[in-house]
Design a protein around this motif. Structure first.
Motif, PDB file in Angstrom:
ATOM      1  N   TYR A 125     -11.327   0.210 -22.066  1.00  0.00           N
ATOM      2  CA  TYR A 125      -9.838   0.670 -22.263  1.00  0.00           C
ATOM      3  C   TYR A 125      -9.211   1.048 -21.086  1.00  0.00           C
ATOM      4  O   TYR A 125      -8.197   0.725 -20.683  1.00  0.00           O
ATOM      5  CB  TYR A 125      -9.662   1.618 -23.187  1.00  0.00           C
ATOM      6  CG  TYR A 125      -9.888   0.887 -24.684  1.00  0.00           C
ATOM      7  CD1 TYR A 125      -9.395  -0.388 -24.821  1.00  0.00           C
ATOM      8  CD2 TYR A 125     -10.521   1.726 -25.627  1.00  0.00           C
ATOM      9  CE1 TYR A 125      -9.616  -1.061 -26.239  1.00  0.00           C
ATOM     10  CE2 TYR A 125     -10.550   0.751 -27.030  1.00  0.00           C
ATOM     11  CZ  TYR A 125     -10.133  -0.344 -27.064  1.00  0.00           C
ATOM     12  OH  TYR A 125     -10.214  -0.845 -28.403  1.00  0.00           O
ATOM     13  N   LEU A 126      -9.978   1.810 -19.983  1.00  0.00           N
ATOM     14  CA  LEU A 126      -9.421   2.215 -18.694  1.00  0.00           C
ATOM     15  C   LEU A 126      -9.258   1.215 -17.919  1.00  0.00           C
ATOM     16  O   LEU A 126      -8.084   1.027 -17.298  1.00  0.00           O
ATOM     17  CB  LEU A 126     -10.590   3.305 -18.150  1.00  0.00           C
ATOM     18  CG  LEU A 126     -10.535   4.710 -18.693  1.00  0.00           C
ATOM     19  CD1 LEU A 126     -11.566   5.638 -18.163  1.00  0.00           C
ATOM     20  CD2 LEU A 126      -9.082   5.127 -19.022  1.00  0.00           C
ATOM     21  N   CYS A 170       0.722  -4.144 -31.115  1.00  0.00           N
ATOM     22  CA  CYS A 170       0.659  -3.943 -29.783  1.00  0.00           C
ATOM     23  C   CYS A 170      -0.002  -4.604 -28.999  1.00  0.00           C
ATOM     24  O   CYS A 170       0.114  -4.504 -27.651  1.00  0.00           O
ATOM     25  CB  CYS A 170      -0.053  -2.287 -29.780  1.00  0.00           C
ATOM     26  SG  CYS A 170      -1.789  -2.399 -30.241  1.00  0.00           S
ATOM     27  N   ALA A 222      -6.032  -0.795 -19.047  1.00  0.00           N
ATOM     28  CA  ALA A 222      -4.848  -0.024 -18.541  1.00  0.00           C
ATOM     29  C   ALA A 222      -4.546  -0.190 -17.211  1.00  0.00           C
ATOM     30  O   ALA A 222      -3.333  -0.256 -16.814  1.00  0.00           O
ATOM     31  CB  ALA A 222      -5.252   1.502 -19.171  1.00  0.00           C
ATOM     32  N   GLU A 223      -5.522  -0.006 -16.574  1.00  0.00           N
ATOM     33  CA  GLU A 223      -5.276  -0.093 -15.006  1.00  0.00           C
ATOM     34  C   GLU A 223      -4.799  -1.603 -14.655  1.00  0.00           C
ATOM     35  O   GLU A 223      -4.032  -1.717 -13.735  1.00  0.00           O
ATOM     36  CB  GLU A 223      -6.453  -0.036 -14.163  1.00  0.00           C
ATOM     37  CG  GLU A 223      -6.746   1.659 -14.027  1.00  0.00           C
ATOM     38  CD  GLU A 223      -8.196   1.694 -13.173  1.00  0.00           C
ATOM     39  OE1 GLU A 223      -8.033   2.458 -12.384  1.00  0.00           O
ATOM     40  OE2 GLU A 223      -9.121   0.811 -13.647  1.00  0.00           O
ATOM     41  N   LYS A 224      -5.254  -2.597 -15.257  1.00  0.00           N
ATOM     42  CA  LYS A 224      -4.918  -3.844 -15.225  1.00  0.00           C
ATOM     43  C   LYS A 224      -3.555  -4.270 -15.451  1.00  0.00           C
ATOM     44  O   LYS A 224      -2.547  -4.918 -14.940  1.00  0.00           O
ATOM     45  CB  LYS A 224      -5.686  -4.770 -16.088  1.00  0.00           C
ATOM     46  CG  LYS A 224      -5.764  -6.279 -15.908  1.00  0.00           C
ATOM     47  CD  LYS A 224      -6.443  -6.723 -16.565  1.00  0.00           C
ATOM     48  CE  LYS A 224      -6.369  -8.481 -16.626  1.00  0.00           C
ATOM     49  NZ  LYS A 224      -7.325  -9.231 -17.681  1.00  0.00           N
ATOM     50  N   LYS A 225      -3.125  -3.305 -16.240  1.00  0.00           N
ATOM     51  CA  LYS A 225      -1.729  -3.243 -16.754  1.00  0.00           C
ATOM     52  C   LYS A 225      -0.696  -2.504 -15.960  1.00  0.00           C
ATOM     53  O   LYS A 225       0.548  -2.277 -16.301  1.00  0.00           O
ATOM     54  CB  LYS A 225      -1.325  -3.120 -18.200  1.00  0.00           C
ATOM     55  CG  LYS A 225      -1.959  -4.383 -19.164  1.00  0.00           C
ATOM     56  CD  LYS A 225      -1.548  -3.839 -20.689  1.00  0.00           C
ATOM     57  CE  LYS A 225      -1.890  -5.082 -21.191  1.00  0.00           C
ATOM     58  NZ  LYS A 225      -1.149  -5.726 -22.147  1.00  0.00           N
ATOM     59  N   GLY A 226      -1.253  -1.754 -14.952  1.00  0.00           N
ATOM     60  CA  GLY A 226      -0.436  -1.091 -13.990  1.00  0.00           C
ATOM     61  C   GLY A 226      -0.466   0.461 -14.323  1.00  0.00           C
ATOM     62  O   GLY A 226       0.165   1.081 -13.246  1.00  0.00           O
ATOM     63  N   THR A 227      -1.361   1.060 -14.844  1.00  0.00           N
ATOM     64  CA  THR A 227      -1.384   2.276 -15.190  1.00  0.00           C
ATOM     65  C   THR A 227      -2.179   2.941 -14.153  1.00  0.00           C
ATOM     66  O   THR A 227      -3.214   2.372 -13.720  1.00  0.00           O
ATOM     67  CB  THR A 227      -2.031   2.650 -16.586  1.00  0.00           C
ATOM     68  OG1 THR A 227      -1.319   2.291 -17.710  1.00  0.00           O
ATOM     69  CG2 THR A 227      -2.436   4.228 -16.975  1.00  0.00           C
ATOM     70  N   THR A 228      -2.033   3.989 -13.739  1.00  0.00           N
ATOM     71  CA  THR A 228      -2.704   4.695 -12.723  1.00  0.00           C
ATOM     72  C   THR A 228      -3.536   5.679 -13.393  1.00  0.00           C
ATOM     73  O   THR A 228      -3.185   6.687 -14.095  1.00  0.00           O
ATOM     74  CB  THR A 228      -1.764   5.503 -11.741  1.00  0.00           C
ATOM     75  OG1 THR A 228      -1.115   4.628 -10.903  1.00  0.00           O
ATOM     76  CG2 THR A 228      -2.638   6.256 -10.404  1.00  0.00           C
ATOM     77  N   ILE A 229      -5.050   5.671 -13.121  1.00  0.00           N
ATOM     78  CA  ILE A 229      -5.980   6.575 -13.831  1.00  0.00           C
ATOM     79  C   ILE A 229      -6.106   7.723 -12.723  1.00  0.00           C
ATOM     80  O   ILE A 229      -6.805   7.368 -11.718  1.00  0.00           O
ATOM     81  CB  ILE A 229      -7.135   5.875 -14.111  1.00  0.00           C
ATOM     82  CG1 ILE A 229      -7.030   4.725 -15.072  1.00  0.00           C
ATOM     83  CG2 ILE A 229      -8.064   6.856 -14.946  1.00  0.00           C
ATOM     84  CD1 ILE A 229      -6.249   4.903 -16.408  1.00  0.00           C
TER      85      ILE A 229
END
Length: 87
Positions: free
Chosen positions: A73-74, A14, A77-84
């Motif tokens: 981890y948050l 992963c 995740a944001e760095k990879k484009g996830t919106t928190i």
């Protein structure tokens, strides 16, 4: 000091550990394991010295060697484009 061991058979490739390693010591092997996943390897185990094996990771790492949801981890995740979105 602690010791990091990567189980190539159980690795699913992963890449979370690659992103999370503060020293950049984990990389993809370039081959597939027996389950068909591209697994990772530790490049230089001698440089992997963050963990003191104190057991504190059960409640939060005191030496910054282990990633946690709120610590890293948050952010990753944001760095990879996830919106928190907080509740």
């Amino acid at each position: 000091m602690g010791h990091l061991a990567i189980d190539a058979v159980r690795c699913k490739g992963c890449g979370l550990c690659i992103d999370a390693c503060p020293r950049g010591l984990i990389r993809r092997r370039g081959g597939l394991n027996e389950r068909g996943y591209e697994f990772v390897i530790l490049q230089d185990a001698g440089k992997c010295t963050g963990c003191t094996m104190c057991g504190g990771c059960m409640v939060g790492c005191r030496v910054g060697a282990k990633n946690t949801l709120d610590q890293n981890y948050l952010y990753l995740a944001e760095k990879k484009g996830t919106t928190i979105v907080p509740e």
